[in-house]
Design an enzyme around this catalytic site. Structure first.
Site, PDB file in Angstrom:
ATOM      1  CG  ASP A  42     111.847  11.192 103.610  1.00 45.92           C
ATOM      2  OD1 ASP A  42     112.516  11.509 104.615  1.00 45.92           O
ATOM      3  OD2 ASP A  42     112.077  11.611 102.470  1.00 45.92           O
ATOM      4  CG  ASP A  43     107.113   9.067 102.349  1.00 47.78           C
ATOM      5  OD1 ASP A  43     107.528  10.236 102.237  1.00 47.78           O
ATOM      6  OD2 ASP A  43     107.172   8.238 101.433  1.00 47.78           O
ATOM      7  CG  HIS A  93     108.179  14.512 102.946  1.00 49.45           C
ATOM      8  ND1 HIS A  93     109.154  14.889 102.064  1.00 49.45           N
ATOM      9  CD2 HIS A  93     107.841  13.238 102.578  1.00 49.45           C
ATOM     10  CE1 HIS A  93     109.405  13.899 101.217  1.00 49.45           C
ATOM     11  NE2 HIS A  93     108.605  12.893 101.505  1.00 49.45           N
ATOM     12  CG  HIS A  97     104.502  12.166  99.430  1.00 46.68           C
ATOM     13  ND1 HIS A  97     104.835  11.378  98.369  1.00 46.68           N
ATOM     14  CD2 HIS A  97     105.601  12.212 100.222  1.00 46.68           C
ATOM     15  CE1 HIS A  97     106.092  10.953  98.527  1.00 46.68           C
ATOM     16  NE2 HIS A  97     106.570  11.456  99.633  1.00 46.68           N
ATOM     17  CG  HIS A 198     110.625   5.885 102.321  1.00 46.94           C
ATOM     18  ND1 HIS A 198     111.763   5.487 101.646  1.00 46.94           N
ATOM     19  CD2 HIS A 198     110.209   7.028 101.716  1.00 46.94           C
ATOM     20  CE1 HIS A 198     112.010   6.356 100.664  1.00 46.94           C
ATOM     21  NE2 HIS A 198     111.089   7.292 100.689  1.00 46.94           N
TER      22      HIS A 198
HETATM   23 ZN   LIG Z   1     108.345  11.040 100.508  1.00 50.30          ZN
END
Ligand SMILES: [Zn+2]
Length: 233
Positions: A42-43, A93, A97, A198
Site C-alpha cells: 500500500d501507499d 487507495h 489517504h 507498505h
Molecule cells: Zn494506506
C-alpha cells in the site's frame, strides 16, 4: 449477569453508531486449496522506496498487488507505469489517504473518483480493486465503491512495516522489526492469507526480501488479486 450483557450490547451498538465501521463487507482472505498467498503493498508510489520494492519483487520473481494513492500517482506517473508494466496488480487507495468513514458522501466519492482519474490519465483504464486507508469502511464507502464498480479487499496479516513519527531508526532497530514480522508470519501464515505491507519506509524495503524468502521456504507461491477466484470475509 443479564443486565451486564445488555449493557455490553448497548455499548457495542453505540460504538457501531459512532464509527459506522462495518468491516464485515470487506474480504480479508481468499479460498484456495493450494499453498498460495497474496502480497499487497500500500501507499505508493513513493520516491524513496517504490523503485527498490519493484527491484526486489523482480529479483525474486514475485507478483504483488499495489494499492496506490492518487496524489502520489500524480507526482510519480512513471512509477505507476513501471508497476503496471512489470505485471503487478494495481488498486485505488483514495486520493489523499483519508480515513473515509469520517467524511460526507461527496468527499468520499471525490477521493475515489479523483484516483480513478489518475488511472485513466496515466494508464488509460480504471482499476478494479479498492482498499480504504486504515481499513476504515462504512456503508457509504461500500455504496460508493460499488457505484464505481470497484471491489474492496482488506488483509488478514498486517506486517506493521511502517515507522512511527519520532522513532529512532538504526540498523539494529530495523532488524528487530524485520524479525518481528517473520515471527508474525510463522504464527499466522496460511493458504489464502492476504499480507499487508507498505511502500513507506526502510523497514518495508529491508523486510520484503526476508518476507518473500520465508514464505517461499514454506512452500508457498504468490498470487495477484486478479488471480483469486473467490474472496472470503
Ligand atoms: Zn494506506
Amino acid at each position: 449477569m443479564f443486565k451486564g450483557k445488555k449493557l455490553f450490547l448497548i455499548f457495542i451498538l453505540s460504538l457501531n453508531i459512532v464509527t459506522s465501521y462495518n468491516p464485515d463487507k470487506m474480504p480479508t482472505v481468499f479460498r484456495t486449496n493450494k499453498k498460495e498467498v497474496a502480497l499487497t503493498l500500500d501507499d505508493g508510489p513513493t520516491y524513496l522506496y517504490t523503485e527498490n520494492i519493484l527491484d526486489i519483487l523482480k529479483k525474486y520473481n514475485v507478483k504483488a498487488s499495489f494499492f496506490l494513492i492518487g496524489n502520489r500517482m500524480r507526482e510519480h506517473p512513471e512509477m505507476v507505469k513501471r508497476i503496471y508494466l512489470e505485471g503487478h496488480d494495481i488498486g485505488n487507495h483514495t486520493y489523499n489517504h483519508l480515513r473515509l468513514d469520517r467524511f460526507e458522501p461527496n468527499k468520499i466519492e471525490e477521493e475515489i473518483i479523483e484516483t480513478n482519474k489518475m488511472y485513466i490519465n496515466i494508464l488509460g483504464f480504471l482499476p478494479k480493486y479498492f482498499r480504504p486507508p486504515g481499513g476504515r469502511f462504512n456503508n457509504i464507502v461500500y455504496n460508493t465503491i460499488k457505484e464505481n464498480k470497484l471491489f474492496s479487499v482488506g488483509w488478514s496479516i498486517n506486517t506493521g512495516d511502517f515507522l512511527y513519527i519520532n522513532q529512532e531508526v538504526n540498523e539494529e532497530y530495523i532488524q528487530r522489526r524485520v524479525a518481528r514480522i517473520i515471527s508474525l508470519l510463522e504464527k499466522t501464515l496460511k493458504p489464502g492469507s492476504i499480507i499487508l505491507m507498505h511502500n513507506g519506509s526502510l523497514i518495508s524495503v529491508q523486510a520484503l526480501p526476508e518476507v518473500i524468502k520465508y514464505i517461499q521456504s514454506q512452500g508457498y507461491t504468490f498470487v495477484k488479486l486478479s488471480e483469486v477466484e473467490e474472496f472470503l470475509l
